[in-house]
Design a protein around this motif. Sequence first.
Motif, PDB file in Angstrom:
ATOM      1  N   LEU A  60     -11.081   0.969  16.513  1.00  0.00           N
ATOM      2  CA  LEU A  60     -10.453  -0.162  15.827  1.00  0.00           C
ATOM      3  C   LEU A  60      -9.904  -1.169  16.828  1.00  0.00           C
ATOM      4  O   LEU A  60     -10.007  -2.386  16.637  1.00  0.00           O
ATOM      5  CB  LEU A  60      -9.346   0.335  14.898  1.00  0.00           C
ATOM      6  CG  LEU A  60      -9.840   1.093  13.661  1.00  0.00           C
ATOM      7  CD1 LEU A  60      -8.772   2.034  13.149  1.00  0.00           C
ATOM      8  CD2 LEU A  60     -10.281   0.136  12.570  1.00  0.00           C
ATOM      9  N   LEU A  61      -9.319  -0.666  17.919  1.00  0.00           N
ATOM     10  CA  LEU A  61      -8.835  -1.561  18.974  1.00  0.00           C
ATOM     11  C   LEU A  61     -10.005  -2.154  19.741  1.00  0.00           C
ATOM     12  O   LEU A  61      -9.960  -3.317  20.159  1.00  0.00           O
ATOM     13  CB  LEU A  61      -7.920  -0.798  19.943  1.00  0.00           C
ATOM     14  CG  LEU A  61      -6.603  -0.271  19.378  1.00  0.00           C
ATOM     15  CD1 LEU A  61      -5.787   0.364  20.491  1.00  0.00           C
ATOM     16  CD2 LEU A  61      -5.809  -1.376  18.713  1.00  0.00           C
ATOM     17  N   GLU A  62     -11.052  -1.352  19.909  1.00  0.00           N
ATOM     18  CA  GLU A  62     -12.240  -1.837  20.595  1.00  0.00           C
ATOM     19  C   GLU A  62     -12.837  -3.022  19.826  1.00  0.00           C
ATOM     20  O   GLU A  62     -13.229  -4.036  20.415  1.00  0.00           O
ATOM     21  CB  GLU A  62     -13.257  -0.704  20.695  1.00  0.00           C
ATOM     22  CG  GLU A  62     -14.362  -0.919  21.695  1.00  0.00           C
ATOM     23  CD  GLU A  62     -15.097   0.382  21.981  1.00  0.00           C
ATOM     24  OE1 GLU A  62     -15.015   0.877  23.119  1.00  0.00           O
ATOM     25  OE2 GLU A  62     -15.760   0.911  21.060  1.00  0.00           O
ATOM     26  N   ALA A  63     -12.895  -2.898  18.514  1.00  0.00           N
ATOM     27  CA  ALA A  63     -13.404  -3.986  17.673  1.00  0.00           C
ATOM     28  C   ALA A  63     -12.461  -5.178  17.691  1.00  0.00           C
ATOM     29  O   ALA A  63     -12.898  -6.337  17.744  1.00  0.00           O
ATOM     30  CB  ALA A  63     -13.600  -3.481  16.246  1.00  0.00           C
ATOM     31  N   ALA A  64     -11.168  -4.908  17.662  1.00  0.00           N
ATOM     32  CA  ALA A  64     -10.172  -5.984  17.608  1.00  0.00           C
ATOM     33  C   ALA A  64     -10.230  -6.867  18.849  1.00  0.00           C
ATOM     34  O   ALA A  64     -10.051  -8.085  18.762  1.00  0.00           O
ATOM     35  CB  ALA A  64      -8.774  -5.401  17.440  1.00  0.00           C
ATOM     36  N   GLN A  65     -10.487  -6.277  20.011  1.00  0.00           N
ATOM     37  CA  GLN A  65     -10.525  -7.086  21.236  1.00  0.00           C
ATOM     38  C   GLN A  65     -11.680  -8.082  21.219  1.00  0.00           C
ATOM     39  O   GLN A  65     -11.651  -9.095  21.915  1.00  0.00           O
ATOM     40  CB  GLN A  65     -10.575  -6.202  22.475  1.00  0.00           C
ATOM     41  CG  GLN A  65     -11.889  -5.503  22.709  1.00  0.00           C
ATOM     42  CD  GLN A  65     -11.889  -4.676  23.987  1.00  0.00           C
ATOM     43  OE1 GLN A  65     -11.207  -5.012  24.947  1.00  0.00           O
ATOM     44  NE2 GLN A  65     -12.632  -3.580  23.994  1.00  0.00           N
ATOM     45  N   PHE A  66     -12.698  -7.818  20.385  1.00  0.00           N
ATOM     46  CA  PHE A  66     -13.800  -8.764  20.218  1.00  0.00           C
ATOM     47  C   PHE A  66     -13.550  -9.725  19.053  1.00  0.00           C
ATOM     48  O   PHE A  66     -14.438 -10.497  18.685  1.00  0.00           O
ATOM     49  CB  PHE A  66     -15.112  -8.006  19.997  1.00  0.00           C
ATOM     50  CG  PHE A  66     -15.696  -7.429  21.258  1.00  0.00           C
ATOM     51  CD1 PHE A  66     -16.628  -8.135  21.999  1.00  0.00           C
ATOM     52  CD2 PHE A  66     -15.289  -6.185  21.719  1.00  0.00           C
ATOM     53  CE1 PHE A  66     -17.165  -7.608  23.170  1.00  0.00           C
ATOM     54  CE2 PHE A  66     -15.824  -5.649  22.887  1.00  0.00           C
ATOM     55  CZ  PHE A  66     -16.757  -6.364  23.620  1.00  0.00           C
ATOM     56  N   VAL A  72      -3.920  -0.575  13.268  1.00  0.00           N
ATOM     57  CA  VAL A  72      -4.154  -1.777  12.453  1.00  0.00           C
ATOM     58  C   VAL A  72      -2.799  -2.298  11.995  1.00  0.00           C
ATOM     59  O   VAL A  72      -1.924  -1.509  11.622  1.00  0.00           O
ATOM     60  CB  VAL A  72      -4.994  -1.462  11.196  1.00  0.00           C
ATOM     61  CG1 VAL A  72      -5.208  -2.729  10.362  1.00  0.00           C
ATOM     62  CG2 VAL A  72      -6.323  -0.826  11.553  1.00  0.00           C
ATOM     63  N   GLU A  73      -2.605  -3.608  12.026  1.00  0.00           N
ATOM     64  CA  GLU A  73      -1.423  -4.185  11.383  1.00  0.00           C
ATOM     65  C   GLU A  73      -1.865  -4.729  10.033  1.00  0.00           C
ATOM     66  O   GLU A  73      -2.525  -5.776   9.949  1.00  0.00           O
ATOM     67  CB  GLU A  73      -0.788  -5.280  12.226  1.00  0.00           C
ATOM     68  CG  GLU A  73       0.514  -5.779  11.602  1.00  0.00           C
ATOM     69  CD  GLU A  73       1.294  -6.730  12.483  1.00  0.00           C
ATOM     70  OE1 GLU A  73       2.087  -7.510  11.932  1.00  0.00           O
ATOM     71  OE2 GLU A  73       1.113  -6.687  13.722  1.00  0.00           O
ATOM     72  N   GLY A 100      -9.234  -0.082   7.844  1.00  0.00           N
ATOM     73  CA  GLY A 100      -9.034   1.327   8.124  1.00  0.00           C
ATOM     74  C   GLY A 100      -8.371   2.008   6.943  1.00  0.00           C
ATOM     75  O   GLY A 100      -8.069   1.373   5.929  1.00  0.00           O
ATOM     76  N   SER A 101      -8.118   3.291   7.088  1.00  0.00           N
ATOM     77  CA  SER A 101      -7.552   4.082   5.997  1.00  0.00           C
ATOM     78  C   SER A 101      -6.048   4.256   6.128  1.00  0.00           C
ATOM     79  O   SER A 101      -5.510   4.386   7.231  1.00  0.00           O
ATOM     80  CB  SER A 101      -8.200   5.466   5.956  1.00  0.00           C
ATOM     81  OG  SER A 101      -9.559   5.380   5.622  1.00  0.00           O
ATOM     82  N   GLY A 121      -6.239  -7.251   9.720  1.00  0.00           N
ATOM     83  CA  GLY A 121      -7.135  -6.525   8.834  1.00  0.00           C
ATOM     84  C   GLY A 121      -6.324  -5.870   7.735  1.00  0.00           C
ATOM     85  O   GLY A 121      -5.198  -6.287   7.449  1.00  0.00           O
ATOM     86  N   PHE A 122      -6.883  -4.811   7.166  1.00  0.00           N
ATOM     87  CA  PHE A 122      -6.202  -4.171   6.036  1.00  0.00           C
ATOM     88  C   PHE A 122      -6.379  -2.659   6.081  1.00  0.00           C
ATOM     89  O   PHE A 122      -7.362  -2.144   6.614  1.00  0.00           O
ATOM     90  CB  PHE A 122      -6.759  -4.700   4.715  1.00  0.00           C
ATOM     91  CG  PHE A 122      -6.499  -6.159   4.471  1.00  0.00           C
ATOM     92  CD1 PHE A 122      -5.263  -6.591   4.007  1.00  0.00           C
ATOM     93  CD2 PHE A 122      -7.477  -7.092   4.751  1.00  0.00           C
ATOM     94  CE1 PHE A 122      -5.016  -7.943   3.810  1.00  0.00           C
ATOM     95  CE2 PHE A 122      -7.249  -8.453   4.553  1.00  0.00           C
ATOM     96  CZ  PHE A 122      -6.009  -8.878   4.082  1.00  0.00           C
ATOM     97  N   LEU A 123      -5.397  -1.984   5.505  1.00  0.00           N
ATOM     98  CA  LEU A 123      -5.480  -0.555   5.277  1.00  0.00           C
ATOM     99  C   LEU A 123      -5.846  -0.333   3.820  1.00  0.00           C
ATOM    100  O   LEU A 123      -5.242  -0.932   2.918  1.00  0.00           O
ATOM    101  CB  LEU A 123      -4.154   0.129   5.591  1.00  0.00           C
ATOM    102  CG  LEU A 123      -3.720   0.096   7.061  1.00  0.00           C
ATOM    103  CD1 LEU A 123      -2.276   0.550   7.205  1.00  0.00           C
ATOM    104  CD2 LEU A 123      -4.637   0.981   7.913  1.00  0.00           C
ATOM    105  N   ALA A 124      -6.833   0.530   3.579  1.00  0.00           N
ATOM    106  CA  ALA A 124      -7.289   0.820   2.219  1.00  0.00           C
ATOM    107  C   ALA A 124      -6.996   2.267   1.871  1.00  0.00           C
ATOM    108  O   ALA A 124      -6.895   3.128   2.750  1.00  0.00           O
ATOM    109  CB  ALA A 124      -8.790   0.545   2.100  1.00  0.00           C
ATOM    110  N   ARG A 125      -6.882   2.530   0.599  1.00  0.00           N
ATOM    111  CA  ARG A 125      -6.671   3.901   0.148  1.00  0.00           C
ATOM    112  C   ARG A 125      -7.923   4.733   0.440  1.00  0.00           C
ATOM    113  O   ARG A 125      -9.044   4.270   0.265  1.00  0.00           O
ATOM    114  CB  ARG A 125      -6.358   3.934  -1.346  1.00  0.00           C
ATOM    115  CG  ARG A 125      -5.008   3.317  -1.706  1.00  0.00           C
ATOM    116  CD  ARG A 125      -4.692   3.494  -3.184  1.00  0.00           C
ATOM    117  NE  ARG A 125      -5.625   2.732  -4.013  1.00  0.00           N
ATOM    118  CZ  ARG A 125      -5.453   1.446  -4.356  1.00  0.00           C
ATOM    119  NH1 ARG A 125      -4.385   0.784  -3.936  1.00  0.00           N
ATOM    120  NH2 ARG A 125      -6.345   0.837  -5.115  1.00  0.00           N
ATOM    121  N   GLN A 126      -7.702   5.955   0.876  1.00  0.00           N
ATOM    122  CA  GLN A 126      -8.824   6.814   1.230  1.00  0.00           C
ATOM    123  C   GLN A 126      -9.716   7.086   0.024  1.00  0.00           C
ATOM    124  O   GLN A 126      -9.233   7.326  -1.081  1.00  0.00           O
ATOM    125  CB  GLN A 126      -8.315   8.140   1.803  1.00  0.00           C
ATOM    126  CG  GLN A 126      -7.615   7.984   3.134  1.00  0.00           C
ATOM    127  CD  GLN A 126      -7.263   9.306   3.786  1.00  0.00           C
ATOM    128  OE1 GLN A 126      -7.851  10.339   3.485  1.00  0.00           O
ATOM    129  NE2 GLN A 126      -6.306   9.281   4.711  1.00  0.00           N
TER     130      GLN A 126
END
Length: 364
Positions: free
Chosen positions: A285-291, A307-308, A297-298, A313-318
């Motif tokens: 997730l951090l790897e993607a964020a730097q780009f 994730v903030e 994410g969950s 981005g967003f956190l979703a229910r599993q």
Amino acid sequence: MKVLVITNNINNKSGWGRYSSSIINLYPKFDLDYKIVSEAQNKEQDNELNILSPASSLLKFISNIIKVRKIAKNFDIIHAFDGWPYSIYGYFSVLGTRKKLFVNGIGTYSVDPFNIKIKAMLLRKAYHKAKQIFCISNYTKKKIWEKIKLDNISTVLLGTPDLQPLSDTAIDNYKIKYNISNQHPIFLSVGAIRGRKGQYHSLRAISKLKSKYPNFKYFIIGSDKDKAYIKLIKDFVAKNNITNNVEIISSADDKSLAFFYHISDIFLLCSTNKDDYFEGFGLVLLEAAQFGLPVIGSKDCGIEDAVEDGYNGFLARQRDVDDIYNKIEKILLNKQTLSNNSKEFAKRFSWHKTVSKYYEYYNN
């Protein structure tokens, strides 16, 4: 100061290896003399001793303990990069000595062994013996705390992986290689393709965009060893007539990964918990964020620290396909702001901060 690191591997092609190598590569900057004992050898690392066997039998387990204790005689600090079985090897290495033991609480294998009586007994001894347990997320810390109440436990977050950006020419060449032209939007998941990583739930959510975005593309990159899960994904793809929209890539080097981060619009890691199996953090997730990728994410796992929610981005229910879909829609409506925020968010994390915290405790 001499540090003996005990870990599974330091191969950058795996999440575990990427995390391990990112830490030890900074040891020289802190004047730390070190060696690594591991199960899977990386030929590029001179300091690695590939002497451990997978602890698949009692004999191999005891043999590993003896091997590590013998090597540990020449070190001041033993640092186990996960709970089971590495902290146990560390425990027996410092037993009866003045050496310091440190343990990293990663995720499943720092918690799940408590469900087996003999493993639980050994883990308790190791955790109590440790000078400090460094948890890679607050969720991992909470899960360990549910099993054993400790005073020597803290959260030390990981750093952003160092993946180098590509030139425009390299990106164009990769587009030709992967036959990418008018695909939009492009979604990406990176990580072992298996149930706990949630690619199937992500796929089901993304597929709902077909009528609005007929040329969408979803790249799923990761080990395809779980054939039953791969079949589940492929069956869904065939049934929903999205064969041309979904591509599974079983392995990718750093440059290929960088390419996919460059061209993608949204990154997803919708991991799922099952009992004490859970996502400890989510470095990708951090790897993607730097780009500059907005991420999804969950909730209720270690991803909450990577994730903030509502910012980059967003956190979703599993397992909630509708919730994941709604989060995708929100990102597509506000992608540029979230993209800018992702780049800023990734800068908050660094391996230097992580190792600095370790070093502080090493010297206490």
